[in-house]
Design a protein around this motif. Structure first.
Motif, mmCIF file in Angstrom:
data_model
loop_
_atom_site.group_PDB
_atom_site.id
_atom_site.type_symbol
_atom_site.label_atom_id
_atom_site.label_comp_id
_atom_site.label_asym_id
_atom_site.label_seq_id
_atom_site.Cartn_x
_atom_site.Cartn_y
_atom_site.Cartn_z
ATOM 1 N N GLN A 182 -4.792 0.153 -15.301
ATOM 2 C CA GLN A 182 -4.378 -0.256 -13.831
ATOM 3 C C GLN A 182 -5.330 0.526 -12.645
ATOM 4 N N ARG A 183 -6.068 1.425 -13.282
ATOM 5 C CA ARG A 183 -6.865 2.272 -12.226
ATOM 6 C C ARG A 183 -8.337 1.754 -12.089
ATOM 7 N N PHE A 222 4.691 2.414 -7.779
ATOM 8 C CA PHE A 222 3.372 2.727 -7.766
ATOM 9 C C PHE A 222 2.646 3.503 -8.955
ATOM 10 N N THR A 244 -3.367 -3.678 -9.784
ATOM 11 C CA THR A 244 -3.529 -2.957 -8.671
ATOM 12 C C THR A 244 -4.718 -3.729 -7.839
ATOM 13 N N PRO A 253 -5.767 -8.034 -6.381
ATOM 14 C CA PRO A 253 -5.284 -7.774 -7.307
ATOM 15 C C PRO A 253 -6.080 -7.932 -8.877
ATOM 16 N N TRP A 303 0.832 -1.158 0.077
ATOM 17 C CA TRP A 303 0.076 -0.113 0.142
ATOM 18 C C TRP A 303 0.785 1.095 -0.154
ATOM 19 N N ARG A 306 -0.390 4.982 -8.559
ATOM 20 C CA ARG A 306 -1.464 4.114 -7.939
ATOM 21 C C ARG A 306 -1.392 3.964 -6.246
ATOM 22 N N ASN A 307 -2.419 3.564 -5.903
ATOM 23 C CA ASN A 307 -2.458 3.304 -4.327
ATOM 24 C C ASN A 307 -1.874 1.992 -3.770
ATOM 25 N N SER A 308 -1.820 0.993 -4.905
ATOM 26 C CA SER A 308 -1.333 -0.261 -4.317
ATOM 27 C C SER A 308 -0.908 -1.225 -5.516
ATOM 28 N N TYR A 309 -0.357 -2.314 -5.113
ATOM 29 C CA TYR A 309 0.351 -3.202 -6.219
ATOM 30 C C TYR A 309 0.509 -4.548 -5.736
ATOM 31 N N TYR A 353 -7.211 -6.007 -12.981
ATOM 32 C CA TYR A 353 -7.073 -4.862 -13.958
ATOM 33 C C TYR A 353 -8.398 -4.523 -14.562
#
Length: 519
Positions: A299-300, A249, A263, A279, A152, A252-255, A281
């Motif tokens: 990815q969003r 990132f 994401t 996780p 995160w 992004r907020n996570s991966y 797409y």
């Protein structure tokens, strides 16, 4: 009495196509791939080494496999030795599963859009699509990644700030043990310079080197040894890890550690019913007549920011612009309306409060800006009680796609004693609203467009055009999770799924037309 049966005398025909009906899906795939421009694949093979398998043959067997819900390269290789239709499409060649997977994930990723649009052009020639009305929608597809290997951004930033504070504390310890000589003054000057610059892994590594030089002259200084070990073995590795995570990132907020391009998103397929993030797409498709005419992978998690990047894919490959875009309220943003207006595309896209505005409960909410009148000459809003909200200031906000929205703030200072003070101003002395004048104009145009007969018809067709495509792919063809990892590979995988869907739909429409002609 039984019909004569003897496995020892079973002989297959020499020509395999004798066993394949003329209206079989495999024949349509064979025809469609042969119609593609062969130069699409020529760039994939620079030459040298042993001759590769023909790319058209490889594409045919993969598309036929995807049309029959076979997505594993192992299973495709198995079909090449057991299924006569696969044997016919491959010319009885038998590439192994590694070759199939390498072709799909590495060779096709550079030409997947050319391949996809070639099939769309064939559909256009056959009259199945006109590329005029563009029905846009999105869905989440789970990635091939462990759902517990998450990273995160907020946690990374929090731990990174704590590490910076720890480094500053250790820097103060170094200063405290520094003696007041000429060499020590140079050391202090260096520490002050380091304090001014942002803390990075290079800065920590430089501090460690300076401590090593210092310890060569003071080998018995236990404090410096302790600080050096803490910097070298703890802070430096962690700082490098946090920097690497921040670079992954990319907004992004996570991966996921398993698939760093994936994401964490909220999925509709929530079997535990606990709202767990997984996780995945965000897949976007544009359809017409239930054929996929455009696709993209994002990815969003939110749909509003995906419309412009999705349409830019069409521009990149010189595709004809649709006359209209029809999408649900998830895409109804000021940025998307402005883009459609700029590109001269009619937007049949609802905004988030469109359906609520026609209800009585909504109209009774006097505090909402939609229920107020706007005086354009004085730039003031007039509430239900005739009080005026005057302009105070404006603020600008830029989106991820670079669009700048201007929000204007208005105040009403005459709320004291107003009968709507409790409901409108929330029992405060001042009513404050923030509004984008440009977005209000856009919403008025959208309301008129959707209220027209053509607008009602087009938007009504949305549910029967784009949503059934997702149902066909995710439910009927059992494609609810990617099998590859990485954005580029999964884009290829999804592109092949869309091509297979179009061929399958083409085959069904063709057979239905033959039945009608027969009757």
């Amino acid at each position: 009495m039984y019909r004569e049966y003897n496995t020892n005398q079973l002989v297959l025909p020499f020509d395999l196509q004798v066993r394949i009906p003329q209206q079989h899906l495999a024949r349509l795939i064979d025809f469609a791939v042969d119609q593609m421009n062969p130069t699409i694949f020529s760039s994939l093979y620079p030459g040298g080494g042993s001759p590769p398998y023909h790319p058209q043959m490889m594409l045919k067997i993969i598309l036929y496999a995807y049309s029959n819900r076979i997505y594993s390269s192992l299973q495709i290789a198995k079909q090449l030795t057991e299924n006569i239709i696969f044997m016919w499409l491959s010319g009885e060649q038998q590439p192994n599963f590694r070759t199939i997977n390498r072709f799909r994930s590495e060779r096709m990723k550079d030409v997947i859009y050319e391949t996809f649009f070639s099939i769309v052009d064939l559909l256009r020639e056959e009259g199945y699509v006109k590329l005029e009305d563009y029905f846009l929608d999105g869905t989440k597809i789970e990635a091939n990644a462990n759902k517990y290997t998450f990273v995160w951004r907020k946690s990374t930033e929090k731990y990174d700030r704590k590490l910076d504070e720890k480094f500053k504390q250790l820097s103060l310890q170094i200063e405290q043990v520094t003696e007041e000589d000429e060499e020590a003054e140079q050391e202090l000057d260096l520490m002050e310079k380091l304090e001014e610059s942002p803390i990075s892994s290079e800065k920590i590594a430089e501090t460690v080197k300076n401590l090593e030089k210092r310890l060569e002259k003071e080998p018995k200084n236990k404090t410096l040894k302790k600080v050096k070990n803490q910097l070298e073995k703890d802070l430096l590795p962690r700082k490098q890890k946090y920097e690497q995570q921040k670079s992954i990132f990319e907004g992004r907020n996570s991966y996921s550690k398993t698939d760093q391009d994936a994401t964490f998103m909220r999925m509709k397929e929530d079997h535990m019913k606990n709202g767990q993030l997984k996780p995945g797409y965000n897949v976007q498709i544009g359809t017409e007549n239930q054929f996929v005419v455009g696709f993209s992978l994002h990815q969003r998690a939110g749909d509003p920011g995906c419309l412009i990047p999705h349409m830019e894919v069409l521009d990149k490959y010189n595709r004809p612009k649709p006359k209209s875009i029809i999408a649900d309220s998830g895409y109804g943003s000021e940025e998307n309306y402005a883009y459609c207006e700029k590109e001269e595309i009619e937007a049949y896209i609802k905004y988030n409060t469109f359906d609520k505005e026609s209800k009585r409960k909504w109209k009774e909410q006097v505090g909402r800006i939609e229920n107020m009148d706007y005086d354009a000459e004085l730039d003031e809003w007039i509430c239900k009680n005739g009080k005026r909200l005057t302009f105070q200031y404006e603020s600008k906000r830029k989106s991820d796609n670079g669009y700048e929205s201007i929000k204007r703030t208005y105040h009403c200072t005459q709320c004291q004693g107003c009968p709507f003070q409790i409901t409108c101003a929330k029992d405060k002395d001042t009513k404050t609203v923030q509004v984008s004048i440009e977005n209000q104009k856009q919403r008025e145009e959208v309301r008129k467009r959707l209220a027209s007969e053509e607008g009602a018809r087009k938007y009504g067709n949305r549910k029967t055009d784009v949503e059934p495509v997702f149902g066909q792919i995710k439910h009927n063809r059992k494609f609810s999770r990617f099998s590859l990892r990485g954005l580029s590979k999964n884009s290829t995988d999804w592109g092949l799924i869309c091509v297979a869907h179009n061929l399958k739909k083409w085959d069904e429409r063709r057979k239905n037309m033959i039945k009608l002609e027969t009757y």
